[in-house]
Design a protein around this motif. Structure first.
Motif, short mmCIF file in Angstrom:
data_model
loop_
_atom_site.label_atom_id
_atom_site.label_comp_id
_atom_site.label_asym_id
_atom_site.label_seq_id
_atom_site.Cartn_x
_atom_site.Cartn_y
_atom_site.Cartn_z
N ALA A 53 0.83 -1.20 0.00
CA ALA A 53 0.00 0.00 0.00
C ALA A 53 0.87 1.26 0.00
O ALA A 53 0.56 2.24 0.66
N SER A 54 1.96 1.22 -0.75
CA SER A 54 2.88 2.36 -0.80
C SER A 54 2.19 3.56 -1.43
O SER A 54 1.35 3.44 -2.32
N GLY A 55 2.58 4.75 -0.96
CA GLY A 55 2.07 5.98 -1.54
C GLY A 55 0.65 6.32 -1.17
O GLY A 55 0.02 7.18 -1.79
N THR A 56 0.12 5.68 -0.13
CA THR A 56 -1.28 5.91 0.24
C THR A 56 -1.45 7.03 1.26
O THR A 56 -2.57 7.32 1.66
N SER A 57 -0.35 7.62 1.71
CA SER A 57 -0.40 8.70 2.70
C SER A 57 -1.23 8.24 3.90
O SER A 57 -1.03 7.15 4.40
N ALA A 58 -2.19 9.06 4.34
CA ALA A 58 -3.02 8.68 5.49
C ALA A 58 -4.41 8.26 5.05
O ALA A 58 -5.39 8.46 5.78
N ALA A 59 -4.51 7.67 3.89
CA ALA A 59 -5.81 7.28 3.33
C ALA A 59 -6.56 6.32 4.25
O ALA A 59 -5.96 5.47 4.90
N MET A 60 -7.88 6.47 4.26
CA MET A 60 -8.76 5.60 5.03
C MET A 60 -9.48 4.65 4.08
O MET A 60 -10.66 4.82 3.77
N SER A 61 -8.78 3.67 3.56
CA SER A 61 -9.39 2.73 2.64
C SER A 61 -9.36 1.33 3.23
O SER A 61 -8.42 0.97 3.95
N ALA A 62 -10.39 0.55 2.94
CA ALA A 62 -10.47 -0.80 3.48
C ALA A 62 -11.26 -1.70 2.54
O ALA A 62 -12.12 -1.23 1.78
N MET A 63 -10.95 -2.98 2.60
CA MET A 63 -11.63 -3.99 1.80
C MET A 63 -12.58 -4.76 2.71
O MET A 63 -12.17 -5.28 3.75
N GLU A 64 -13.84 -4.82 2.33
CA GLU A 64 -14.84 -5.47 3.16
C GLU A 64 -15.41 -6.72 2.50
O GLU A 64 -15.48 -6.81 1.27
N GLN A 65 -15.80 -7.66 3.33
CA GLN A 65 -16.57 -8.82 2.91
C GLN A 65 -17.77 -8.93 3.84
O GLN A 65 -17.61 -9.02 5.07
N ASP A 66 -18.95 -8.86 3.27
CA ASP A 66 -20.19 -8.91 4.06
C ASP A 66 -20.21 -7.81 5.12
O ASP A 66 -20.65 -8.03 6.25
N GLY A 67 -19.70 -6.63 4.76
CA GLY A 67 -19.74 -5.50 5.67
C GLY A 67 -18.69 -5.52 6.75
O GLY A 67 -18.72 -4.69 7.66
N ARG A 68 -17.72 -6.44 6.67
CA ARG A 68 -16.67 -6.54 7.67
C ARG A 68 -15.31 -6.38 7.00
O ARG A 68 -15.07 -6.92 5.93
N VAL A 69 -14.43 -5.63 7.66
CA VAL A 69 -13.08 -5.45 7.13
C VAL A 69 -12.31 -6.77 7.27
O VAL A 69 -12.35 -7.42 8.32
N VAL A 70 -11.62 -7.15 6.23
CA VAL A 70 -10.89 -8.42 6.22
C VAL A 70 -9.67 -8.34 7.13
O VAL A 70 -8.83 -7.44 7.00
#
Length: 274
Positions: free
Chosen positions: A41-58
């Motif tokens: 996740a290089s170069g993402t600074s302080a980004a708030m990104s997440a991958m979810e499955q069924d509404g839950r972060v993996v």
């Protein structure tokens, strides 16, 4: 009381730098938990990104080699997001300190704005957790010193990650930990070490931020429906006393930085009149 430390990075949970930093922290007797992105996740600074499955972060358990008993998790999220959920208890008791790294490549100069390694530290500090970003310079020392431009990047790429001196950066970082814990929580300590054996390190110095980063993105080509980018050295002389100058001279650099602060040098007079 044992210091509780959360270790993260932006190179991914399987990166060698995070293993070296976790090992050094355990060897110092710290209470360590590791949580880092499942993918780079290089170069993402302080980004708030997440991958979810069924509404839950993996979140997946990801034991680290030779670190039995150290909880370690791969998370489907950016380093900044991981830092935020960590201070809210996602991985057990909230950490007192966040260590972010060891990044593969220096995070120096004003380019730290874009770093996911530094972004995680900024996020932790903004939420009441002392934080340090740690990086290993892979360009300034050894074969890269005789190269220039893209040749330096190519030369650095030929060195196997397993042969890099992660332990040097880890030792410098842990030696600086008392200074971090004694300082204000708002300040992040940004640490860069050259890729040298610790015995060859010339020392640790306070470095100011260079006005540019070690490499910068350029537009190599643009056309109808596309843009192609590349990395190049800035082509400017390195200012003495800066983090980049220290690295080039074989020193580790430590810089205290802060994220979002208000500025008083822009005239906004009269705007608060009722």
């Amino acid at each position: 009381m044992t210091l509780r430390v959360l270790i993260t990075n932006d190179d991914g949970i399987a990166a060698p730098g995070i293993q070296a930093l976790a090992r050094a922290a355990v060897d110092r007797g710290l209470d360590v938990v590791v949580a880092a992105p499942l993918e780079e996740a290089s170069g993402t600074s302080a980004a708030m990104s997440a991958m979810e499955q069924d509404g839950r972060v993996v979140v997946e358990e990801h034991p680290l080699p030779e670190l039995d008993g150290v909880p370690a998790y791969g998370v489907g999220g950016s380093p900044g997001f991981i830092a935020l959920i960590a201070v809210h208890g996602a991985f057990g008791p909230p950490p007192t300190v966040l260590l972010s790294g060891i990044n593969r490549g220096a995070n120096a100069g004003r380019a730290v704005l874009h770093s996911g390694t530094v972004g995680a530290a900024f996020t932790a500090a903004a939420n009441g957790c002392r934080a340090m970003a740690v990086s290993l310079d892979v360009l300034s020392v050894g074969e890269a010193t005789a190269a220039s431009g893209g040749a330096a990047v190519a030369a650095a790429a030929r060195v196997r990650d397993a042969d890099r001196h992660w332990a040097t950066a880890a030792r410098v970082a842990l030696d600086l930990l008392p200074r971090l814990t004694a300082g204000p929580v708002e300040s992040v300590l940004n640490v860069n070490a050259p890729d040298l054996p610790f015995e060859q390190l010339r020392g640790v110095r306070r470095g100011s931020l260079a006005t540019f980063g070690q490499v910068q993105m350029t537009v190599a080509e643009s056309g109808h429906g596309f843009v192609r980018t590349s990395l190049a050295e800035p082509g400017q002389a390195v200012q003495p006393g800066t983090d980049l100058a220290l690295l080039a001279d074989g020193y580790a650099s430590a810089t205290a930085i802060r994220a979002v602060t208000e500025a008083a040098d822009l005239d906004l007079s009269g705007l608060d009149a009722g």
